[in-house]
Scaffold this active site. Structure first.
Site, PDB file in Angstrom:
ATOM      1  N   ARG A   1      47.485  28.294  33.034  1.00 32.04           N
ATOM      2  CA  ARG A   1      47.193  28.742  31.675  1.00 32.04           C
ATOM      3  C   ARG A   1      48.413  28.536  30.796  1.00 32.04           C
ATOM      4  NH1 ARG A   1      47.279  33.596  31.342  1.00 32.04           N
ATOM      5  NH2 ARG A   1      47.369  34.236  33.516  1.00 32.04           N
TER       6      ARG A   1
ATOM      7  N   TYR B   1      42.374  22.653  33.017  1.00 28.34           N
ATOM      8  CA  TYR B   1      42.670  23.514  34.174  1.00 28.34           C
ATOM      9  C   TYR B   1      42.215  24.958  33.993  1.00 28.34           C
ATOM     10  CZ  TYR B   1      45.069  24.596  38.529  1.00 28.34           C
ATOM     11  OH  TYR B   1      45.344  24.949  39.826  1.00 28.34           O
TER      12      TYR B   1
ATOM     13  N   LYS C   1      38.452  33.661  31.305  1.00 26.35           N
ATOM     14  CA  LYS C   1      39.382  34.459  30.502  1.00 26.35           C
ATOM     15  C   LYS C   1      38.986  34.457  29.026  1.00 26.35           C
ATOM     16  CE  LYS C   1      41.897  34.856  34.212  1.00 26.35           C
ATOM     17  NZ  LYS C   1      41.918  36.073  35.001  1.00 26.35           N
TER      18      LYS C   1
ATOM     19  N   HIS D   1      40.465  43.076  33.173  1.00 31.12           N
ATOM     20  CA  HIS D   1      40.992  42.147  34.161  1.00 31.12           C
ATOM     21  C   HIS D   1      41.116  42.879  35.494  1.00 31.12           C
ATOM     22  CE1 HIS D   1      44.445  39.094  35.157  1.00 31.12           C
ATOM     23  NE2 HIS D   1      43.287  38.686  35.620  1.00 31.12           N
TER      24      HIS D   1
ATOM     25  N   SER E   1      47.655  38.375  36.991  1.00 37.54           N
ATOM     26  CA  SER E   1      47.267  37.173  37.730  1.00 37.54           C
ATOM     27  C   SER E   1      48.252  36.928  38.874  1.00 37.54           C
ATOM     28  CB  SER E   1      47.289  35.959  36.811  1.00 37.54           C
ATOM     29  OG  SER E   1      46.439  36.167  35.723  1.00 37.54           O
ATOM     30  N   ALA E   2      47.707  36.542  40.024  1.00 38.94           N
ATOM     31  CA  ALA E   2      48.506  36.193  41.195  1.00 38.94           C
ATOM     32  C   ALA E   2      49.316  37.371  41.739  1.00 38.94           C
ATOM     33  CB  ALA E   2      49.401  34.979  40.906  1.00 38.94           C
ATOM     34  N   CYS E   3      48.763  38.585  41.658  1.00 41.37           N
ATOM     35  CA  CYS E   3      49.394  39.768  42.264  1.00 41.37           C
ATOM     36  C   CYS E   3      48.517  40.342  43.378  1.00 41.37           C
ATOM     37  CB  CYS E   3      49.659  40.830  41.220  1.00 41.37           C
ATOM     38  SG  CYS E   3      51.047  40.437  40.150  1.00 41.37           S
TER      39      CYS E   3
ATOM     40  N   THR F   1      42.543  39.245  44.676  1.00 38.87           N
ATOM     41  CA  THR F   1      41.556  38.692  45.612  1.00 38.87           C
ATOM     42  C   THR F   1      41.784  39.289  47.002  1.00 38.87           C
ATOM     43  OG1 THR F   1      41.587  36.686  44.279  1.00 38.87           O
ATOM     44  CG2 THR F   1      40.531  36.531  46.441  1.00 38.87           C
ATOM     45  N   ASN F   2      43.052  39.407  47.395  1.00 42.35           N
ATOM     46  CA  ASN F   2      43.338  39.983  48.720  1.00 42.35           C
ATOM     47  C   ASN F   2      42.895  41.434  48.800  1.00 42.35           C
ATOM     48  OD1 ASN F   2      44.490  37.565  49.436  1.00 42.35           O
ATOM     49  ND2 ASN F   2      46.602  38.252  49.157  1.00 42.35           N
TER      50      ASN F   2
ATOM     51  N   ASP G   1      38.227  39.560  39.932  1.00 43.19           N
ATOM     52  CA  ASP G   1      39.063  39.231  38.767  1.00 43.19           C
ATOM     53  C   ASP G   1      38.675  39.972  37.487  1.00 43.19           C
ATOM     54  OD1 ASP G   1      41.241  37.726  37.682  1.00 43.19           O
ATOM     55  OD2 ASP G   1      39.833  36.345  36.751  1.00 43.19           O
TER      56      ASP G   1
ATOM     57  N   ASN H   1      50.391  27.393  41.864  1.00 41.38           N
ATOM     58  CA  ASN H   1      49.147  27.866  41.238  1.00 41.38           C
ATOM     59  C   ASN H   1      47.949  27.020  41.683  1.00 41.38           C
ATOM     60  OD1 ASN H   1      47.721  29.700  39.530  1.00 41.38           O
ATOM     61  ND2 ASN H   1      47.674  28.167  37.886  1.00 41.38           N
TER      62      ASN H   1
ATOM     63  N   ARG I   1      44.532  26.259  43.476  1.00 43.74           N
ATOM     64  CA  ARG I   1      43.412  27.203  43.474  1.00 43.74           C
ATOM     65  C   ARG I   1      42.239  26.710  44.311  1.00 43.74           C
ATOM     66  NH1 ARG I   1      43.782  32.106  40.135  1.00 43.74           N
ATOM     67  NH2 ARG I   1      45.820  31.886  39.181  1.00 43.74           N
TER      68      ARG I   1
ATOM     69  N   TYR J   1      48.892  44.142  52.239  1.00 45.69           N
ATOM     70  CA  TYR J   1      47.652  43.576  52.810  1.00 45.69           C
ATOM     71  C   TYR J   1      46.757  44.669  53.407  1.00 45.69           C
ATOM     72  CZ  TYR J   1      50.159  39.270  51.855  1.00 45.69           C
ATOM     73  OH  TYR J   1      50.843  38.272  51.224  1.00 45.69           O
ATOM     74  N   GLY J   2      46.323  44.506  54.669  1.00 44.15           N
ATOM     75  CA  GLY J   2      45.390  45.457  55.284  1.00 44.15           C
ATOM     76  C   GLY J   2      45.919  46.877  55.329  1.00 44.15           C
TER      77      GLY J   2
HETATM   78  O1  SAT Z   1      43.348  32.109  34.023  1.00 45.68           O
HETATM   79  S1  SAT Z   1      43.061  31.479  35.302  1.00 45.68           S
HETATM   80  O2  SAT Z   1      41.636  31.585  35.535  1.00 45.68           O
HETATM   81  O3  SAT Z   1      43.490  30.086  35.305  1.00 45.68           O
HETATM   82  C1  SAT Z   1      43.859  32.302  36.553  1.00 45.68           C
HETATM   83  C2  SAT Z   1      44.493  33.563  36.185  1.00 45.68           C
HETATM   84  O4  SAT Z   1      45.491  33.555  35.477  1.00 45.68           O
HETATM   85  O5  SAT Z   1      44.020  34.622  36.619  1.00 45.68           O
HETATM   86 MN    MN Z   2      42.849  36.756  36.638  1.00 45.55          MN
END
Ligand code: SAT
Ligand code: MN
Length: 626
Positions: free
Chosen positions: A98, A238, A247, A267, A289-291, A294-295, A314, A404, A406, A532-533
């Site tokens: 982004r 992207y 987003k 978010h 993002s990326a913290c 998903t996990n 997300d 990044n 994906r 994690y777990g």
């Molecule tokens: O914005 S994206 O969908 O590219 C990924 C993110 O920042 O969460």
């Molecule tokens: Mn996100």
């Protein structure tokens, strides 16, 4: 009839008749909605694509476009024996994340975008963009994607139409959202929708060969017009820049809709947490993002008998139900997850989700025709070609996958997807987690003292910057509710909206708010908490708080667990370390106060009094404890 001939028939072009006029006849077979017909007609005239294709979201369509992209070099089909029906894709190195500095909120008044957004006057911006879109799709196909954010027909769901010249976007949107004729049927002849125009910004002249990842290296614009619910994106192909349902619509535009209509577009992941007795609660969690959203959404608890199931990873749209509780849906239908770091150890469910029918962007590719990224396996394959098309071995001294990189994968394939994940009425939320990536100060978990205090904790969230957005990694910045890049209006007004939401129901029906931090480090820079777990131990405490059990210590920053209240059974972690994770770092917090005040000052009189009161209370409480 093979799919190609369907497309060819529909895009047949006569000399002397404008494509827009000709398209009108084709378009009417899909919709009679005059607003939609008119808008597509206008965009065809503006962007002058060679052909127009209305997307039906079918498997035939997906296969056809994926095949087309294999021919043009955008996609490489992975080894079907290893990863069936899946594709590998490399973006242009100038288009990997982004672009926040090229993201704009265009409201009539600058103060409605607020100090944290790039504001532009809507008319001026439209002038610039019209110039760029003029002829931008020459030599390309324009795809019209009707999509629903949320289960079609859900009272919380909303419809968008994305016009794009990227088949990669079409395939990705058909994984990430619900696409097709049912959406147009739900839209009907009269309803309105969110307009999203996207172009990679690289028209093709006659005979000009295409490139595998068309984009505009120099010029990028990701533009939202919240007042008219419009999105215009130019120059990037992207992720969040180009998949406009995510987003741009589900957060930036939807947050403004939510403000107007009394709900929340956030978010946040959504998970279902079940205790060993079979009792369940639903938890939403906002992390930048990326913290690890998903996990966390797919976490495998290490505590015996506990279960986590996924509703979303997300975005959460939350509305009050008739019973006064807050119900959440996941507006998406797929996961666009960060690949590096994903492994059987860190997220086995994600690994099982992506075994088929997935798209992998900017990973590395193995000699056998499978994908690989950092930490996917303990030992990397002997030989790879990296995301930049260079030969790669373990001693190359650089990363094989872009940080990044994906995966794009259907949520329905997730082995721990909650059976009710598509329930149109949503799931009732009992707890909201806020959390960032902080090496110091923030404790492992802290429950807010009230809704207002919880909103305060969300508003002062801060995190180290990750690779999900272009820019310097690791810098700590305030990222309120993980919405800094995604709030479509003045963030001061957004805080007021959160406070107002808290007044819309009785406090017993409101979710409880917690602040968590999995990323605390010791003086030597080692993570104090295994994550994690093992985060299930914190979720257990949250569950017990929500269901009226578990002991707390009242402190000026909130309610912390009594160390004995966190279940450490079977975990090799000393009570001392836990104590460190759960103490109030008074000096550290006092050092944050001026930063919080500075952060708040930018909102001027848009900052609600309730948050001013909270910062004063916090400061006084901390000083008393000295
Ligand atoms: O914005 S994206 O969908 O590219 C990924 C993110 O920042 O969460
Ligand atoms: Mn996100």
């Amino acid at each position: 009839m093979p799919y190609t001939s369907v497309i060819r028939r529909e895009v047949f072009r006569h000399d002397g008749i404008s494509l827009a006029d000709e398209q009108e006849a084709v378009a009417r077979r899909y919709t009679t909605n005059p607003r939609l017909l008119h808008w597509v007609h206008e965009m065809v005239d503006l962007c002058t694509p060679d052909t127009v294709h209305w997307c039906d979201g079918s498997k035939d369509e997906y296969d056809f476009l994926a095949g087309l992209m294999c021919e043009t070099g955008t996609f490489i089909r992975l080894n079907d024996g290893l990863r069936p029906n899946s594709y590998f894709c490399r973006s242009d190195p100038a288009d990997v994340a982004r672009v926040e500095d090229r993201t704009f909120i265009c409201s009539y008044k600058p103060e409605d975008a607020g100090p944290t957004n790039n504001w532009r006057n809507p008319a001026e911006m439209k002038g610039i963009l019209h110039g760029l879109y003029e002829g931008a799709m020459r030599g390309r196909t324009m795809y019209v994607i009707p999509y629903s954010m949320g289960p079609i027909g859900s009272p919380i769901a909303k419809i968008g139409i994305e016009i794009t010249d990227s088949p990669y976007v079409v395939c990705s949107m058909s994984i990430m959202t619900r696409v097709g004729k049912e959406v147009l049927a739900a839209l009907g002849p009269d309803s309105d929708f969110c307009r999203g125009l996207h172009s990679v910004g690289m028209p093709l002249e006659k005979e000009q060969p295409d490139v595998p990842w068309p984009c505009n290296e120099k010029t990028k614009y990701i533009v939202q017009f919240p007042e008219t619910r419009e999105i215009m994106s130019y120059g990037s192909g992207y992720g969040g820049n180009a998949l406009l349902g995510k987003k741009c619509f589900a957060l930036r535009i939807a947050s403004a809709m939510a403000r107007d209509e009394g709900w929340l577009a956030e978010h946040m992941l959504i998970l279902k947490l079940t205790d060993p007795k079979g009792e369940s609660i639903y938890v939403a969690g906002a992390f930048p993002s990326a913290c690890g959203k998903t996990n966390l959404a797919m976490l495998t608890p290490t505590l015996p008998g506990w279960k986590v199931e996924t509703v979303g990873d997300d975005i959460a749209w939350m509305k009050f139900g008739d019973d006064g509780r807050l119900y959440a849906i996941n507006p998406e239908a797929g996961f666009f997850g960060v690949a590096p770091g994903t492994s059987m150890k860190s997220n086995a469910s994600a690994m099982q989700t992506i075994t088929r029918n997935s798209i992998f962007t900017n990973c590395a590719i193995t000699g056998e025709g499978d994908v690989w990224w950092e930490e996917m396996s303990d030992k990397p394959p002997a030989y790879l070609v990296d995301w930049m098309r260079r030969p790669w071995t373990a001693d190359s001294g650089r990363k094989a996958a872009h940080p990044n990189a994906r995966f794009t994968t259907p949520a329905s394939q997730c082995p721990v997807i909650a059976p009710e994940w598509q329930d149109p009425k949503g799931v009732p939320i009992s707890a909201i987690l806020f959390g960032g990536r902080r090496a110091t100060v923030m404790p492992l978990v802290n429950e807010s003292l009230s809704w207002q205090h919880g909103v305060f904790l969300g508003s002062i969230m801060s995190s180290e910057k990750t690779a999900a957005a272009a820019g310097k990694i690791g810098v700590v910045r305030h990222d309120p509710m993980a919405m800094l890049p995604f709030c479509g209006y003045n963030m001061g007004d957004y805080f007021s909206h959160w406070l107002k939401v808290g007044g819309a129901t009785t406090s017993d029906k409101l979710p409880r708010i917690f602040y968590v931090n999995w990323f605390r480090k010791d003086a030597k820079g080692k993570f104090l908490w295994p994550g994690y777990g093992e985060n299930s131990r914190v979720l257990k405490w949250v569950f017990e708080r929500v269901t009226g059990r578990a002991d707390v210590v009242e402190t000026p920053i909130g309610r912390l667990p009594k160390p004995a209240a966190i279940d450490l059974s079977g975990l090799d972690l000393s009570r001392d370390t836990l104590k460190q994770l759960l103490t109030v770092d008074t000096q550290g917090w006092l050092a944050e106060i001026p930063l919080i005040k500075q952060h708040f000052a930018q909102f001027g009189d848009h900052l609600p009094q309730g948050l001013r009161d909270e910062v004063a209370k916090l400061e006084a409480g901390l000083r008393k404890g000295l």
